[in-house]
Design a protein around this motif. Structure first.
Motif, mmCIF file in Angstrom:
data_model
loop_
_atom_site.group_PDB
_atom_site.id
_atom_site.type_symbol
_atom_site.label_atom_id
_atom_site.label_comp_id
_atom_site.label_asym_id
_atom_site.label_seq_id
_atom_site.Cartn_x
_atom_site.Cartn_y
_atom_site.Cartn_z
ATOM 1 N N PRO A 18 0.758 -1.270 -0.180
ATOM 2 C CA PRO A 18 0.108 0.099 0.022
ATOM 3 C C PRO A 18 0.875 1.232 -0.036
ATOM 4 N N ASP A 19 2.020 1.257 0.820
ATOM 5 C CA ASP A 19 2.691 2.496 0.700
ATOM 6 C C ASP A 19 3.703 2.636 -0.591
ATOM 7 N N LYS A 20 3.531 1.512 -1.393
ATOM 8 C CA LYS A 20 4.567 1.678 -2.726
ATOM 9 C C LYS A 20 5.966 1.584 -2.561
ATOM 10 N N SER A 21 6.470 0.968 -1.381
ATOM 11 C CA SER A 21 7.766 0.784 -0.946
ATOM 12 C C SER A 21 8.435 -0.416 -1.636
ATOM 13 N N GLY A 22 7.645 -1.389 -2.148
ATOM 14 C CA GLY A 22 7.973 -2.655 -2.591
ATOM 15 C C GLY A 22 6.945 -3.265 -3.043
ATOM 16 N N VAL A 23 7.211 -4.920 -2.902
ATOM 17 C CA VAL A 23 6.014 -5.432 -3.240
ATOM 18 C C VAL A 23 5.853 -6.467 -2.110
ATOM 19 N N VAL A 24 4.636 -7.204 -1.828
ATOM 20 C CA VAL A 24 4.298 -8.046 -0.670
ATOM 21 C C VAL A 24 5.242 -9.378 -0.906
ATOM 22 N N THR A 25 5.994 -9.564 0.073
ATOM 23 C CA THR A 25 6.714 -10.769 0.236
ATOM 24 C C THR A 25 6.275 -11.692 1.322
ATOM 25 N N ASP A 26 5.823 -11.125 2.503
ATOM 26 C CA ASP A 26 5.317 -11.979 3.452
ATOM 27 C C ASP A 26 4.090 -13.117 3.249
ATOM 28 N N GLY A 27 4.199 -14.313 3.488
ATOM 29 C CA GLY A 27 3.310 -15.326 3.432
ATOM 30 C C GLY A 27 3.151 -15.584 1.897
#
Length: 252
Positions: free
Chosen positions: A23-32
């Protein structure tokens, strides 16, 4: 004369997973999220194992840089046929760019007395396509990029490169750095017996400081955005209708 081969095996988000931006556009979701070995690294590893099977390589060493979870892909590499693994431990919150990874590999090449470095041409997470070239530059070695065919001929390598205009055949003097393209080979699967054997193979864990590599980033990611949504297409009955439609939307 047989030589040691160093193979890069990067842990990336699995190719079948739909990547989501934070959501904060700092990267991509990697958890889980499911991770696996980078597909181009699998091709590089397969080529290294084939060299070992032909007695052209004396040892295949699989290397991965990153957090503790990287040991999963190293174990997979050991099950596929690598002789031992090296995990260069980097905290999960530290970003490794191509230059830092290249310096790690250059240090390991000297430490392990390696004669050939095999990498995938790029990783599917960042698509940088820079690490192999940088390693060759740091070591002042010959390099073959986008390789779709490779033959060892004594102290040289004969490689076929996939370039924009077709295929290019070059001869390289060993030691060398090779980056594997899609058509170099078909990677094998790890069998259950080999997966069990891999648990007993040696896996060394090193710290970045052990190799004297500086982790200071050379660039900063400002924002990561989702690609724009594509508009639905339309069908036309004739060429005249197509030209009319293109005029309406300002394409011609």
């Amino acid at each position: 004369m047989a030589f040691r081969v160093l193979v890069g095996v990067k842990r990336v988000i699995d190719y079948a997973v739909k990547v989501r931006v934070k959501p904060d556009k700092s990267g991509v979701v990697t958890d889980g999220v499911k991770h696996s070995m980078n597909p181009f690294c699998e091709i590089a590893l397969e080529e290294a194992v084939r060299l070992k099977e032909k007695s052209l390589a004396s040892e295949v060493i699989a290397v991965s840089c990153g957090p503790q979870q990287c040991q999963e892909v190293i174990r997979t590499a050991l099950a596929i046929g690598a002789d031992r693994g090296i995990h260069v431990e980097v905290p999960a919150n530290d970003e490794l760019g191509p230059l830092q990874v290249s310096k790690v590999f250059a240090a390991l090449v000297k430490k392990e007395d390696v004669g050939l470095v095999l990498l995938g041409k790029q990783a599917i997470d960042d698509d940088c396509n820079q690490t192999g070239q940088m390693i060759a530059g740091l070591l002042d070695w010959s390099q073959g990029t986008f390789v779709s065919e490779m033959t060892v001929e004594g102290e040289t390598l004969k490689v076929v490169r996939e370039v924009d205009g077709g295929l290019e055949t070059v001869r390289l003097k060993l030691p060398s750095v090779i980056t594997a393209d899609l058509r170099l080979n078909e990677p094998r699967y790890a069998t259950l017996p080999n997966i069990m054997k891999a648990k007993k193979k040696r896996l060394d864990v090193l710290k970045i400081k052990d190799l004297g590599v500086e982790l200071s980033p050379r660039f900063q990611v400002l924002s990561i955005d989702e690609p724009p949504q594509r508009e639905a297409g339309v069908t036309v009955e004739s060429t005249a209708d197509l030209v009319k439609k293109l005029k309406e939307i300002g394409k011609i």
